[in-house]
Structures are given as C-alpha cells and as structure tokens.
Write an enzyme that holds these catalytic residues in place. Structure first.
Site, PDB file in Angstrom:
ATOM      1  CE  LYS A 219      20.539  50.359 -23.760  1.00 48.31           C
ATOM      2  NZ  LYS A 219      19.337  51.073 -23.732  1.00 48.31           N
ATOM      3  CD  GLU A 264      12.984  54.396 -29.400  1.00 53.23           C
ATOM      4  OE1 GLU A 264      13.719  54.868 -28.409  1.00 53.23           O
ATOM      5  OE2 GLU A 264      13.334  53.284 -29.506  1.00 53.23           O
TER       6      GLU A 264
END
Length: 469
Positions: A219, A264
């Site tokens: 990723k 976040e």
C-alpha cells in the site's frame, strides 16, 4: 537567578533550535486563571447560545493565531512567547527534549490543574525527515481554553516580566470589528495545479501500482496539492471559523501557518491512558438534499464495510498503529472497524485505547506512531521511498503530526489532513494557499477514483477559501 535569555522578546521571538533550547533552556513564566462562567460557552455541537462559535470567534480577523478546537471546545491563542524548531530524523525527540527542558526551567501558577492548563505548547511536525519545512513547537503569549468544566486563560512571558491583566489579554486577542479584514469578494479565487497536474497524478498512481505489482510495497499513500490564490486578503482566523462551523466533529487546527480540520486522532494521552483513531478506506459523498444525502450515506456505509479493497487498506493502517504502540504500553486494545460519517466522505475507523508504561509522554508516542500506514503505506520504508520518487513534492507538514503538549508531557495530537499551508506573511492576492489531498493506493485501485478521492478530501479547505463546486 539567571535572567531571561535575550531570544524571548515578548512580541516576536526569533526561532530557537531545539538542541540549543535543550542545552540552555529559556525561562518563562506562565499564569493560568479561570475565566468568568459564560464568557466563552459552547454546547456539544460547538455553538454558543447566540449562535457564534465561542473560542474560534475570538480569532476573527487575526493572523498570528493558534487553534485546537473540536465541538467548540479546546484551545485558541495569539502571539509567540517561545518558538522551538527542529529538522531531520530526530526532530520529534529533539522537540520533546527541548520542551521538557523548558518546562523544568520555567515557573508557573495554575489555579485549575487540568488538561490544557499551565504550560502548553502547540506543534506541527514535518511529514518527512528530509523535508525543508521546520518542525515547531510554539508557546503562545495568550491561550484561552474551554472544556466541560469551564474556561481559562493562560499567559506566558519571559521570566521577570509582568503578566497582562485578564481584560488586557482578551482585548489583545479579540481585534476590534473595524480591524477585521473583509473576506468577501466578487471574484472567485484562482486555482492552479501544484506539483502534479491531474494527468500527472493519474500517471503517478499507475506507476505506483506497477511498483506494487513488482513486490515493492502493498500500500502507498499518494498526495497532490493545489495552489489557491484568493482575490482578497483572508485572515487565518476567518478560515478557522468557517472550518469549525462546517466540520465541528473534526479538530480545527492552526499552528505556524498550517491550518485545517482533521478527522484523524493520532494519539490523546491523559493520566497515562491513551486513545487513537485510525482512518483508512474511503467513500465519497455527493451533493443533494438532506434526505438524498442520508440515503446515499446509508448505501455507501454498507458498501464501504463490505469492500475487500477498503478493508485490506484499513487493516494495514490498523495493524501499524497497534504494532507501534505495543512496546510502549502495558495494555493496547483495538475495537472492530466501524464507519465514520463526515460531511464530505465516509471512512472505515478503528478506535484504539491503551495504558502507557512508565513515564512515556505524548511526543514519544507521536514519534513511535508516525508515519502510520494511513498516511504513508506498507511497508513504511518502501512506501516512503515510492512517495519521494513518484509524488514529486515536499509535503511539508501535510500528513505530519499536529497538536499540543502540556507541562507533564500529556496532550492531544492528530494527523494534519484536510489541510493547507498558508503563506507566512498572510493569504491574499499573489500569496496562494497550498491545499493538500491524498489517498491510499492499492493494487486494485482505479486511478480515476483515487483522483476523485483527493478532490473530495480537499473540499473542506477549498470551501473555506471560497472555491465552489
């Protein structure tokens, strides 16, 4: 007693390297006093009884500000009593050591003694150790806080100087209405590509997927930027008010010209108990009436929870956070992933809790967690190398830690997402903001969808800057 060091003039102290501060710490004096009940009051949605935004209203028209506000509560401030800077691989540890030395050398009086009172510094940290951007901790001259128990004011001055009275400090924080610049303009801001055009970004995604297929990484998070130049001067404080009103459940932040509304939470540390929230895996929301958007959100939530690609992307980020925290904690627990709904996107989210071992502080946790797979990729070193070679830009503080730390090392830090880097001398004609957006690239990602995701994540800052659509 050693006199105050000359570096800390009360209005605009020059930058002090973290290494120098740790070796010869500045001596500051802090004073925290409660503010009258009702002077700054916010409900759970961040609104006051009169409809204003409480803390963020204090920053209207101001440039030299700091902010850390969620649901109307948190910290806002003005001015700089101290500025610490660091760069390179040890930048977080250098700032931690310098702040600890500063606290030990300083004096304070705190009538409240709760999170956010007494000596507090706000910080923004570069994403990469190779970034040209400095990582900083800033102690504001005036800091106003608000939590469920009430409001307070902390002032910071060089040792030996007198603290301003409460009325004087608040008067300096809140500018007169006549001094607030008019952010309205008949002309739309000018938007231009940053380091990568849309075509170049699509090519970067394809190249990243080629390298993942060759086994370099599983990723990679790729970002891009846009340059937004307004036709009239826009004050940082006014951008923050817009962000706070539009995204009250996010952390509306401003530190050293880095501003945004991030969803976040990297880490919160209080009484040795930590909390963290991992976001990875995204679905875009679209315009429409309230009923249509609610139906769409329900459909997207089901799709997101069932998406193999998004679940795999999320698991990489979740695992990286847990792995980083376990050596520093006596207990770490991760809840099952859930869907977090925001006005512009939906995310898969995992909430993590834990208990730290020994005297581990918030900045040590930040150093262990950054960069998470949510903003870099997996494996971290390989993903970071691909980012440097494919992304084509210095992210600066984008996707780096941003937050605050108090006198005993606790505090709250997020990841600087949904954000922009503003010009140091102010935003206006000829001085553009640099707006960022990124997304996690997986082998099965569709490049056009990834481009659209970056646009959706830029929407909060673009709207605050007056960019429609």
């Amino acid at each position: 007693m050693t006199p105050p060091v000359a570096d800390h003039a009360p209005l605009a102290p020059p930058a002090l390297s973290a290494a120098r501060a740790a070796a010869s710490p500045p001596r500051l004096s802090f004073r925290t006093v409660p503010l009258p009940t009702g002077l700054i009051a916010a409900g759970s949605d961040g609104a006051t009884a009169g409809g204003s935004q409480g803390l963020l209203e204090l920053l209207a028209g101001r440039e030299d500000v700091v902010s850390w506000v969620r649901h109307g509560r948190g910290l806002v401030g003005w001015g700089q009593a101290l500025r610490l800077e660091a760069q390179g691989p040890d930048r977080i540890e250098s700032l931690r050591s310098a702040w600890r030395a500063t606290v030990y050398a300083s004096w304070w009086r705190d009538a409240l003694v709760r999170p956010g009172t007494g000596p507090v510094a706000l910080g923004t940290i570069a994403f990469s150790p190779d970034s040209a951007a400095a990582s900083v901790l800033i102690v504001p001259q005036v800091l106003v806080g608000l939590d469920a128990a009430g409001a307070w004011l902390t002032t910071a001055v060089p040792e030996g100087e007198a603290h301003p009275e409460v009325a004087e400090a608040l008067a300096r924080l809140r500018p007169p209405a006549s001094a607030r610049p008019d952010a309205s303009s008949p002309d739309a801001p000018m938007v231009s590509p940053g380091s990568l055009s849309e075509t170049d970004y699509l090519a970067a995604v394809a190249e990243t997927q080629r390298r993942m297929a060759a086994g370099e990484a599983r990723k990679v998070v790729l970002a891009r930027d846009l340059l937004v130049t307004p036709s009239a001067t826009l004050a940082t404080g006014d951008l923050l008010r817009h962000l706070g009103a539009s995204y009250p459940s996010c952390w509306t932040f401003a530190v050293d010209s880095m501003v945004g509304a991030t969803p976040e939470l990297l880490v919160r540390l209080e009484n040795r108990h930590l909390a963290s929230r991992v976001l990875a895996g995204t679905a875009r929301r679209h315009a429409g009436d309230a009923a249509a958007r609610e139906r769409e959100a329900e459909r997207l939530a089901r799709w997101l929870a069932a998406s193999a690609k998004n679940r795999a992307e999320h698991e990489f980020a979740r695992a990286s956070a847990v792995t980083a925290l376990e050596p520093l904690c006596s207990l770490v627990e991760a809840e099952p992933p859930r869907v977090l709904m925001l006005p512009n996107v939906l995310h898969l989210a995992t909430d993590i809790t834990g208990v730290v071992a020994g005297d581990t502080g918030a900045l040590s946790l930040v150093g262990a967690l950054h960069p998470t797979a949510a903003v870099c990729g997996t494996p971290s070193e390989a993903a970071a190398r691909i980012i440097v070679e494919v992304e084509g830009m210095d992210r600066g503080r984008y996707a780096g830690p941003v937050g605050w730390v108090d006198w005993h090392g606790e505090g709250e830090w997020c990841i600087a997402l949904r954000s922009a880097a503003l010009p140091p001398d102010g935003l206006g004609p000829g001085a553009p903001a640099r707006v960022f957006g990124g997304g996690g690239i997986m082998p099965e990602s569709v490049p056009a969808d990834e481009l659209a995701e970056t646009t959706a994540k830029m929407r909060p800052m673009l709207a605050a800057l007056g960019v429609g659509g």
